[in-house]
Design an enzyme around this catalytic site. Sequence first.
Site, PDB file in Angstrom:
ATOM      1  N   ASP A  19       0.865  -1.176   0.000  1.00  0.00           N
ATOM      2  CA  ASP A  19       0.000   0.000   0.000  1.00  0.00           C
ATOM      3  C   ASP A  19       0.903   1.228   0.000  1.00  0.00           C
ATOM      4  O   ASP A  19       1.791   1.339   0.851  1.00  0.00           O
ATOM      5  CB  ASP A  19      -0.871   0.035   1.254  1.00  0.00           C
ATOM      6  N   ASP A 138     -15.741  -3.486   0.217  1.00  0.00           N
ATOM      7  CA  ASP A 138     -15.113  -3.105   1.482  1.00  0.00           C
ATOM      8  C   ASP A 138     -16.228  -2.772   2.458  1.00  0.00           C
ATOM      9  O   ASP A 138     -16.981  -1.814   2.221  1.00  0.00           O
ATOM     10  CB  ASP A 138     -14.201  -1.888   1.268  1.00  0.00           C
TER      11      ASP A 138
HETATM   12  O1  LIG Z   1      -7.583  -1.143  -1.509  1.00  0.00           O
HETATM   13  C1  LIG Z   1      -7.975   0.038  -1.381  1.00  0.00           C
HETATM   14  O2  LIG Z   1      -8.422   0.682  -2.349  1.00  0.00           O
HETATM   15  C2  LIG Z   1      -7.899   0.719  -0.035  1.00  0.00           C
HETATM   16  C3  LIG Z   1      -8.493   1.969   0.111  1.00  0.00           C
HETATM   17  C4  LIG Z   1      -8.431   2.615   1.335  1.00  0.00           C
HETATM   18  C5  LIG Z   1      -7.788   2.039   2.423  1.00  0.00           C
HETATM   19  C6  LIG Z   1      -7.198   0.786   2.281  1.00  0.00           C
HETATM   20  C7  LIG Z   1      -7.238   0.123   1.053  1.00  0.00           C
HETATM   21  N1  LIG Z   1      -6.679  -1.104   0.881  1.00  0.00           N
HETATM   22  C8  LIG Z   1      -5.991  -1.803   1.913  1.00  0.00           C
HETATM   23  C9  LIG Z   1      -5.600  -3.146   1.453  1.00  0.00           C
HETATM   24  O3  LIG Z   1      -5.893  -3.636   0.389  1.00  0.00           O
HETATM   25  C10 LIG Z   1      -4.728  -3.934   2.419  1.00  0.00           C
HETATM   26  O4  LIG Z   1      -3.464  -4.008   1.834  1.00  0.00           O
HETATM   27  C11 LIG Z   1      -5.228  -5.309   2.654  1.00  0.00           C
HETATM   28  O5  LIG Z   1      -6.549  -5.277   3.084  1.00  0.00           O
HETATM   29  C12 LIG Z   1      -4.323  -6.085   3.673  1.00  0.00           C
HETATM   30  O6  LIG Z   1      -4.827  -6.007   4.996  1.00  0.00           O
HETATM   31  P1  LIG Z   1      -3.996  -6.596   6.249  1.00  0.00           P
HETATM   32  O7  LIG Z   1      -3.506  -7.960   5.884  1.00  0.00           O
HETATM   33  O8  LIG Z   1      -4.977  -6.626   7.381  1.00  0.00           O
HETATM   34  O9  LIG Z   1      -2.854  -5.649   6.493  1.00  0.00           O
END
Ligand SMILES: O=C(O)c1ccccc1NCC(=O)[C@H](O)[C@H](O)COP(=O)(O)O
EC number: 5.3.1.16
Length: 249
Positions: A19, A138
Amino acid sequence: MSESPREPARTLELLPAVDVRDGQAVRLVHGESGSETAYGDPLQAALAWQSAGAEWLHLVDLDAAFGTGDNRARIAEVTRAMEIKVELSGGIRDDDTLAAALATGCRRVNLGTAALETPEWVAKVIAEHGDKIAVGLDVRGTTLRGRGWTRDGGDLYETLERLDAEGCARYVVTDINKDGTLKGPNLELLRNVCAATDRPVVASGGVSSLDDLRAIAGLVPEGVEGAIVGKALYAKAFTLEEALEAVSS
Ligand SMILES: O=C(O)c1ccccc1NCC(=O)[C@H](O)[C@H](O)COP(=O)(O)O
C-alpha cells in the site's frame, strides 16, 4: 470455457500487499488515513515478495483512494518492474484512471468507489475488459464503504447481486474492522459472500497467522480463490515462504 465462473477448487493464491502513501510502503489500521506505519521503498517491498515466491502482488495507491493526490508514477514503476501478476487498487474511478492503470501492464484492477457511485460506468468497463476488472467490496457489517473507506455506499448483498448480473468476474472482500489489525479474517463474511455469488472471492484484511491462512484455504471449495496479506508480513508474523508452504497442500 467452464460453465461456472468459478474454476474447480485448487490452492489458495496469496497476494502480498504493498500500500503506497506519499511514495512510501505503509500499513494502515482499519484503512484510516493518519494511522500509517511506514515500511520504506515500495519497489523494494514488491521485489522482496516476488523473490520470496509470490505469484501476485496487491498494489494500492492510498493517496488516490483518499483523494490526497496520487502515486501514479511510483505505482507504474513498481508494476513495470514486476515479473509476477499485479492487482492494482485505489482511486480507479473513470476512463482516465482506468486507462493509466491498465497501461502499467497490471493483470487486473480493483474498483471500489466507482462500483458504488458510478454503476453505469462500472457495468460498461466490466463489459469491455472482462476479468481485468475486479470489484472491491469493502464493508463494515454489511454496509459498503467508498472514497478510501470513508463514506457509506449501500448494501453489500444488493450491490453483489447487481454486479453479478453485470458479469463482474471476481470480488475482493475486505472487513474494514479487521484490516491492518492482525485480528484474524472474518471467515463468516467470506462464507456469506461465497454463498451469495458464484464468482471467485479474494479475502482481504486481518490475516495474522499461518492458521488464519489455513482457515481461509479451507474456504477454497466454497469459492475463495485468494488471500491478500499485508500487516502480518511487514510485522514478520511469518515469512511469505512459510505462508506459501502453509497453503500449498
Ligand atoms: O484497496 C484500497 O483501495 C484501499 C483503500 C483505502 C484504504 C485501504 C485500502 N486497501 C488496503 C488493502 O488492500 C490492504 O493491503 C489489505 O486489506 C491487507 O490487509 P492486512 O492484511 O490486514 O494488512
